[in-house]
Design an enzyme around this catalytic site. Structure first.
Site, PDB file in Angstrom:
ATOM      1  N   LYS A   1      -0.079  25.936 -43.699  1.00 27.33           N
ATOM      2  CA  LYS A   1      -1.497  25.929 -43.322  1.00 27.33           C
ATOM      3  C   LYS A   1      -2.163  27.273 -43.620  1.00 27.33           C
ATOM      4  CE  LYS A   1      -2.087  21.697 -41.880  1.00 27.33           C
ATOM      5  NZ  LYS A   1      -2.680  20.751 -42.863  1.00 27.33           N
TER       6      LYS A   1
ATOM      7  N   TYR B   1       5.156  24.382 -41.094  1.00 29.77           N
ATOM      8  CA  TYR B   1       3.777  23.864 -41.029  1.00 29.77           C
ATOM      9  C   TYR B   1       2.774  25.023 -40.984  1.00 29.77           C
ATOM     10  CZ  TYR B   1      -0.071  21.088 -38.944  1.00 29.77           C
ATOM     11  OH  TYR B   1      -1.263  20.470 -38.671  1.00 29.77           O
TER      12      TYR B   1
HETATM   13  N1  LIG Z   1      -4.671  15.735 -35.456  1.00 32.68           N
HETATM   14  C1  LIG Z   1      -4.865  17.013 -35.189  1.00 32.68           C
HETATM   15  O1  LIG Z   1      -5.259  17.388 -34.077  1.00 32.68           O
HETATM   16  C2  LIG Z   1      -4.615  18.046 -36.266  1.00 32.68           C
HETATM   17  C3  LIG Z   1      -4.604  19.389 -35.891  1.00 32.68           C
HETATM   18  C4  LIG Z   1      -4.454  20.368 -36.876  1.00 32.68           C
HETATM   19  C5  LIG Z   1      -4.327  19.976 -38.211  1.00 32.68           C
HETATM   20  N2  LIG Z   1      -4.317  18.653 -38.543  1.00 32.68           N
HETATM   21  C6  LIG Z   1      -4.172  18.296 -39.960  1.00 32.68           C
HETATM   22  O2  LIG Z   1      -5.092  17.250 -40.295  1.00 32.68           O
HETATM   23  C7  LIG Z   1      -4.508  16.412 -41.289  1.00 32.68           C
HETATM   24  C8  LIG Z   1      -4.528  14.953 -40.840  1.00 32.68           C
HETATM   25  O3  LIG Z   1      -3.723  14.806 -39.700  1.00 32.68           O
HETATM   26  P1  LIG Z   1      -3.697  13.482 -38.820  1.00 32.68           P
HETATM   27  O4  LIG Z   1      -3.590  13.948 -37.420  1.00 32.68           O
HETATM   28  O5  LIG Z   1      -4.796  12.570 -39.216  1.00 32.68           O
HETATM   29  O6  LIG Z   1      -2.263  12.886 -39.258  1.00 32.68           O
HETATM   30  P2  LIG Z   1      -1.762  11.367 -39.539  1.00 32.68           P
HETATM   31  O7  LIG Z   1      -0.282  11.425 -39.467  1.00 32.68           O
HETATM   32  O8  LIG Z   1      -2.501  10.407 -38.676  1.00 32.68           O
HETATM   33  O9  LIG Z   1      -2.223  11.110 -41.051  1.00 32.68           O
HETATM   34  C9  LIG Z   1      -1.659  11.789 -42.144  1.00 32.68           C
HETATM   35  C10 LIG Z   1      -1.623  10.842 -43.327  1.00 32.68           C
HETATM   36  O10 LIG Z   1      -1.119  11.556 -44.482  1.00 32.68           O
HETATM   37  C11 LIG Z   1      -0.302  10.653 -45.224  1.00 32.68           C
HETATM   38  N3  LIG Z   1       0.620  11.386 -46.085  1.00 32.68           N
HETATM   39  C12 LIG Z   1       1.712  12.089 -45.693  1.00 32.68           C
HETATM   40  N4  LIG Z   1       2.355  12.603 -46.766  1.00 32.68           N
HETATM   41  C13 LIG Z   1       1.636  12.226 -47.861  1.00 32.68           C
HETATM   42  C14 LIG Z   1       1.793  12.463 -49.262  1.00 32.68           C
HETATM   43  N5  LIG Z   1       2.816  13.197 -49.725  1.00 32.68           N
HETATM   44  N6  LIG Z   1       0.876  11.930 -50.107  1.00 32.68           N
HETATM   45  C15 LIG Z   1      -0.170  11.204 -49.639  1.00 32.68           C
HETATM   46  N7  LIG Z   1      -0.340  10.926 -48.317  1.00 32.68           N
HETATM   47  C16 LIG Z   1       0.539  11.442 -47.445  1.00 32.68           C
HETATM   48  C17 LIG Z   1       0.414   9.833 -44.159  1.00 32.68           C
HETATM   49  O11 LIG Z   1       0.917   8.599 -44.678  1.00 32.68           O
HETATM   50  C18 LIG Z   1      -0.695   9.635 -43.102  1.00 32.68           C
HETATM   51  O12 LIG Z   1      -1.378   8.407 -43.271  1.00 32.68           O
HETATM   52  C19 LIG Z   1      -3.113  16.974 -41.571  1.00 32.68           C
HETATM   53  O13 LIG Z   1      -3.149  17.850 -42.674  1.00 32.68           O
HETATM   54  C20 LIG Z   1      -2.805  17.747 -40.306  1.00 32.68           C
HETATM   55  O14 LIG Z   1      -1.860  18.768 -40.517  1.00 32.68           O
HETATM   56  C21 LIG Z   1      -4.448  17.670 -37.593  1.00 32.68           C
END
Ligand SMILES: NC(=O)c1ccc[n+]([C@@H]2O[C@H](COP(=O)([O-])OP(=O)(O)OC[C@H]3O[C@@H](n4cnc5c(N)ncnc54)[C@H](O)[C@@H]3O)[C@@H](O)[C@H]2O)c1
Length: 304
Positions: A168, A164
């Site tokens: 990133k 990951y």
């Molecule tokens: N939540 C946090 O605090 C946090 C922190 C750092 C980074 N992020 C990043 O933010 C983004 C969103 O995270 P989140 O927390 O909302 O996660 P989440 O799991 O709630 O949502 C991610 C979505 O991406 C979809 N997805 C996964 N693989 C896919 C693909 N191959 N094609 C299309 N859709 C796909 C999933 O079905 C899901 O609905 C991610 O990139 C994550 O790495 C989140």
């Protein structure tokens, strides 16, 4: 409804849940027509379902907005292209793409399998490339557009998510490359590092000192998609959005250097000169490790 994005067409990947969903809803509420992409998978990328994207389209329509669902996997070239093609066929243009889709497969590096490495890098890094690639070709011709990638504070390094973290970090370099390569065509590219309460962050084994809601992240993304951000010259940047906090990350740059007398170094001479003249740049996350390990032993959730 506001009009910050009036007349724009925006595609959001991973828009079925969490932060992507909040971005899609906020963009629609500000007047954009939205392509809602989501493969509908579990946190580790398994069991796809098309219902997840469709339900967000229904939410947008119920609020008076316009949206179309794409349930494809953006880690494939065909999936990334379809996100862009659907924007063009449904709405005739594409002003912004936001690549939010992501999965997690956590494992220590010394135990990580190819099946844990490849899909994580493919979803995040290649899944940003596939959409950026197709969108950039359209935006270059339009001489306008905005590309937004999603990174993480974890691009600094991660104890148990090397896959990951590497993806990133790659997204940041991809965003900077897009900012450089598309500058002369009027296209901007930026990255967002969010900290927000979602199913993904619920599994983080530490208490995050600064965390907010997906809607806090969406406000920053809507701004970055807007003409205001373009007019303000915002490109090639990495912004953290964590609740009430927005922060900008430094651009990588050399800190200190030394030059060899006579033009070339020997290992012996480097050992004499490097510690004093060049030195190290201490790694902030390394300083947190001892506290995290102690708290993990005691069963607490350490602050991070
Ligand atoms: N939540 C946090 O605090 C946090 C922190 C750092 C980074 N992020 C990043 O933010 C983004 C969103 O995270 P989140 O927390 O909302 O996660 P989440 O799991 O709630 O949502 C991610 C979505 O991406 C979809 N997805 C996964 N693989 C896919 C693909 N191959 N094609 C299309 N859709 C796909 C999933 O079905 C899901 O609905 C991610 O990139 C994550 O790495 C989140």
């Amino acid at each position: 409804m506001g009009n910050f994005l009036a007349g724009k067409v925006v595609a959001v990947t991973g828009a079925g849940r969490g932060i992507g969903r909040a971005v899609a809803l906020a963009a629609a509420a500000e007047g954009a027509r939205v392509v809602v992409n989501d493969y509908g998978v579990s946190v580790d990328g398994a069991s796809p379902s098309s219902e997840v994207a469709e339900s967000v389209v229904k939410e947008i329509e119920a609020a008076g907005g316009e949206a179309v669902a794409v349930a494809d996997d953006v880690s494939t070239m065909a999936g990334g292209r379809r996100v862009v093609d659907v924007a063009l066929s449904a709405y005739g243009r594409l002003d912004g793409v936001v690549c939010v889709a992501g999965i997690l497969r956590e494992r220590m590096l010394f135990n990580m399998s190819e099946e844990e490495w490849d899909p994580v890098v493919a979803t995040h890094l290649k899944g940003t490339f596939t959409v950026f690639r197709a969108a950039a070709a359209v935006m270059r011709k339009q001489r306008a557009g905005t590309l937004i990638g999603f990174t993480s504070g974890n691009h600094q390094g991660s104890v148990s998510q090397a896959n990951y973290s590497a993806a990133k970090g790659g997204i940041i370099s991809l965003v900077r490359s897009a900012a450089l390569g598309l500058h002369k065509y009027g296209v901007t590219a930026n990255a967002v590092a969010p900290v927000a309460r979602t199913r993904m962050s619920a599994g983080v084994p530490m208490e995050l000192a600064e965390i907010g809601e997906p809607e806090d992240v969406a406000a920053l993304v809507v701004y970055l998609l807007s003409d205001r951000a373009r007019e303000q010259g915002i490109t090639g940047q990495v912004y953290t959005a964590a609740g009430a906090k927005i922060a900008v990350w430094a651009q990588p740059r050399e800190l200190r250097s030394a030059y060899a007398e006579g033009g070339s170094w020997t290992p012996e001479r480097i050992a004499e000169v490097l510690p004093g003249a060049v030195g190290v740049d201490p790694m902030p996350m390394l300083a947190q490790l001892a506290g995290m390990e102690r708290a993990a032993r005691e069963g607490a959730r350490p602050n991070g």
